[in-house]
Design an enzyme around this catalytic site. Structure first.
Site, PDB file in Angstrom:
ATOM      1  N   HIS A 149       0.823  -1.220   0.000  1.00  0.00           N
ATOM      2  CA  HIS A 149       0.000   0.000   0.000  1.00  0.00           C
ATOM      3  C   HIS A 149       0.857   1.272   0.000  1.00  0.00           C
ATOM      4  CE1 HIS A 149       0.400  -0.177   4.519  1.00  0.00           C
ATOM      5  NE2 HIS A 149       0.424   1.146   4.370  1.00  0.00           N
ATOM      6  N   ASP A 199       0.097  -7.648   1.309  1.00  0.00           N
ATOM      7  CA  ASP A 199       0.559  -6.268   1.504  1.00  0.00           C
ATOM      8  C   ASP A 199       2.081  -6.181   1.591  1.00  0.00           C
ATOM      9  OD1 ASP A 199       0.310  -3.564   1.706  1.00  0.00           O
ATOM     10  OD2 ASP A 199      -0.204  -3.534   3.833  1.00  0.00           O
ATOM     11  N   GLY A 225       3.511   6.703   8.160  1.00  0.00           N
ATOM     12  CA  GLY A 225       4.869   6.793   7.618  1.00  0.00           C
ATOM     13  C   GLY A 225       5.737   5.623   8.024  1.00  0.00           C
ATOM     14  N   ASN A 226       5.343   4.899   9.092  1.00  0.00           N
ATOM     15  CA  ASN A 226       6.095   3.716   9.518  1.00  0.00           C
ATOM     16  C   ASN A 226       5.782   2.491   8.656  1.00  0.00           C
ATOM     17  OD1 ASN A 226       6.145   5.139  12.513  1.00  0.00           O
ATOM     18  ND2 ASN A 226       7.847   3.730  12.173  1.00  0.00           N
ATOM     19  N   SER A 227       4.706   2.533   7.882  1.00  0.00           N
ATOM     20  CA  SER A 227       4.313   1.373   7.077  1.00  0.00           C
ATOM     21  C   SER A 227       5.454   0.907   6.186  1.00  0.00           C
ATOM     22  CB  SER A 227       3.106   1.724   6.207  1.00  0.00           C
ATOM     23  OG  SER A 227       1.957   1.900   6.988  1.00  0.00           O
ATOM     24  N   VAL A 245      -9.843 -20.460  -4.038  1.00  0.00           N
ATOM     25  CA  VAL A 245     -11.101 -20.480  -3.293  1.00  0.00           C
ATOM     26  C   VAL A 245     -11.167 -19.260  -2.394  1.00  0.00           C
ATOM     27  CG1 VAL A 245     -11.391 -23.000  -3.258  1.00  0.00           C
ATOM     28  CG2 VAL A 245     -10.094 -21.862  -1.438  1.00  0.00           C
TER      29      VAL A 245
END
Length: 462
Positions: free
Chosen positions: A177, A207, A280-282, A343
């Site tokens: 993201h 992610d 911002g740490n992502s 699935v």
């Protein structure tokens, strides 16, 4: 007078001697008290001493024995009392000493027990590094990741996150993201070196994304195992807080494991931590106290609950063991070769399942036409309970059961259908390219990556 009476009568004094006063029979056995000092007696005259000696000879041996017995009896009585007193005093001393020793031992044990439950938040861990040492050794490998998009025809920053180098030749890991919809990506290091970056590959369902910069001899981190973490372990997060405070360190503890967290519509297994995770740490690294990356910081709860209570200290990171194979695939192929069942599953309410006598498992909510599950004969409404010999009753358990398989591998799966267990053989697909993508790199471009991950997987699977 008979003979016995003669023996008991006193002698008649001789002529010229003073007659002695009569002596009572009890006076022949004087009381003796050993502990008392003898009282001073008036000095006896020689004449009086001769009379006493003569009297004692008349009394004979029998009287002497009686007097001696009285003296011995009185003396032994005092000695016995003294010995008994000393004995009990010794016994009391022994008991007192034993009691003190027991109390000291109990107090020491209590102190040790209390110490084990009293966390020292300022001291370094018994094993490993201090938070400061972790930061010192790894901060240079952590970067800011800037997402540029064209807004009203002008290319400008649209978001910022964090990444970390995993190889010295420029492979970088971050969240998907962070780089989604980017037209241009820039990587800025802690010493303000700036590099253009390209997307190698990504996995939107987990992610995670891998970037590449053209540089050599870059500082890089060491990847560790999230499976070894325990609740209460200390961890360190380093990131680009708020998109402007690069190389910010926060420290906390593992609050929980196996939390299912939904971000952008995807349910992902997460580690929960109270280390501060800010915007911002992502995409940044979560380190254990060995200085190894055990997670990718991804999300946090913030704001207030419906009742108005503020939310503090609830951050999340993707476990490294859940994505290490995806990262490896992305680095080499630009897409995921890992197992895909094709699935959609949903977790079942345990109480409902028990009420209807259903086994623990995952309900098949959707089967992709023509996909791996469809070809194997799995139907919508089946309950998936086992994959390759591993029971799966949660999405986390299914994810872990699949992570060692690749596209093209085959496994026996078991489902519950209409009161019966049905086993079937399933051959896994690759993930659809809309969930994973990137550009395949030239052969020489991933040589260092290949060496690194070969060593890593040999370490994990000797």
């Amino acid at each position: 007078m008979d003979e016995m009476e003669k023996d008991r009568s006193l002698p008649v004094p001789e002529e010229g001697e003073a007659q002695a006063a009569p002596v009572e029979e009890s006076q022949t056995q004087p009381e003796v008290t050993p502990a008392e000092e003898p009282q001073a007696q008036p000095e006896e005259t020689p004449k009086k001493r001769r009379k006493i000696k003569k009297w004692l000879r008349k009394l004979g041996k029998g009287a002497a024995v009686v007097i001696l017995a009285a003296v011995v009896a009185a003396g032994s009585s005092g000695l016995t009392s003294f010995a008994v007193s000393r004995y009990w005093q010794n016994q009391m001393n022994l008991l007192d000493r034993s009691h003190r020793e027991q109390m000291e031992a109990l107090q020491q044990e209590l102190n040790q027990t209390l110490e084990s439950y009293r966390p020292d938040l300022t001291a370094a861990p018994q094993e490993g590094l201090t938070p400061g040492q972790v930061y010192r050794d790894n901060a240079a490998a952590v970067t800011a990741v800037m997402n540029y998009q064209r807004i009203e025809g002008v290319l400008q920053p649209a978001g910022a996150g964090t990444g970390f180098f995993i190889t010295a030749d420029g492979f970088l890991v971050t969240n998907y993201h962070v780089i989604a919809d980017a037209e241009s990506l820039r990587v800025i290091t802690g010493d303000e070196q700036e590099y253009p970056a390209r997307v190698v590959g990504f996995d939107s369902s987990n992610d995670v994304a891998v970037l590449k910069v053209n540089a050599q001899n870059l500082p890089c981190v060491k990847l560790g195992s999230s499976d070894a973490l325990q609740v209460g372990d200390q961890v360190v997060a380093v990131g680009n807080a708020l998109g402007q405070f690069t190389s910010t360190m926060t420290v906390g503890y593992i609050s929980a494991k196996d939390r299912m967290v939904t971000t952008d519509g995807q349910a992902i297994n997460m580690i929960q931590t109270d280390a501060a995770i800010n915007s911002g740490n992502s995409g940044g690294p979560l380190f254990d106290m060995n200085g190894e990356v055990v997670g990718i910081t991804t999300a946090k709860y913030s704001g207030y609950t419906e009742s108005g209570a503020s939310i503090e200290g609830i951050g999340f990171a993707i476990p490294m063991d859940d994505v290490i194979h995806q990262i490896s695939d992305l680095c080499r192929y630009g897409y995921i070769t890992g197992a895909y069942m094709a699935v959609v599953v949903m977790e079942m309410d345990t109480s409902v399942a028990e009420a209807y006598g259903l086994p623990a498992g995952l309900k098949i909510a959707e089967v992709v036409p023509g996909g791996a599950a469809d070809r194997a004969g799995i139907r919508t409404g089946d309950i998936l309970i086992n994959v390759g010999g591993t029971d799966v009753s949660t999405i986390v358990m299914l994810s872990r059961a699949l992570r060692d398989y690749k596209a093209g591998d085959t496994a026996i799966v078991t489902v519950y259908r209409e009161g019966k267990l049905v086993r079937m053989e399933l051959t896994f697909d690759e993930k659809p390219r809309e969930q994973t993508g990137g550009a395949t790199l030239p052969e020489g471009d991933f040589q260092e990556w290949y060496d690194y991950f070969s060593d890593y997987f040999q370490k994990e699977n000797p």
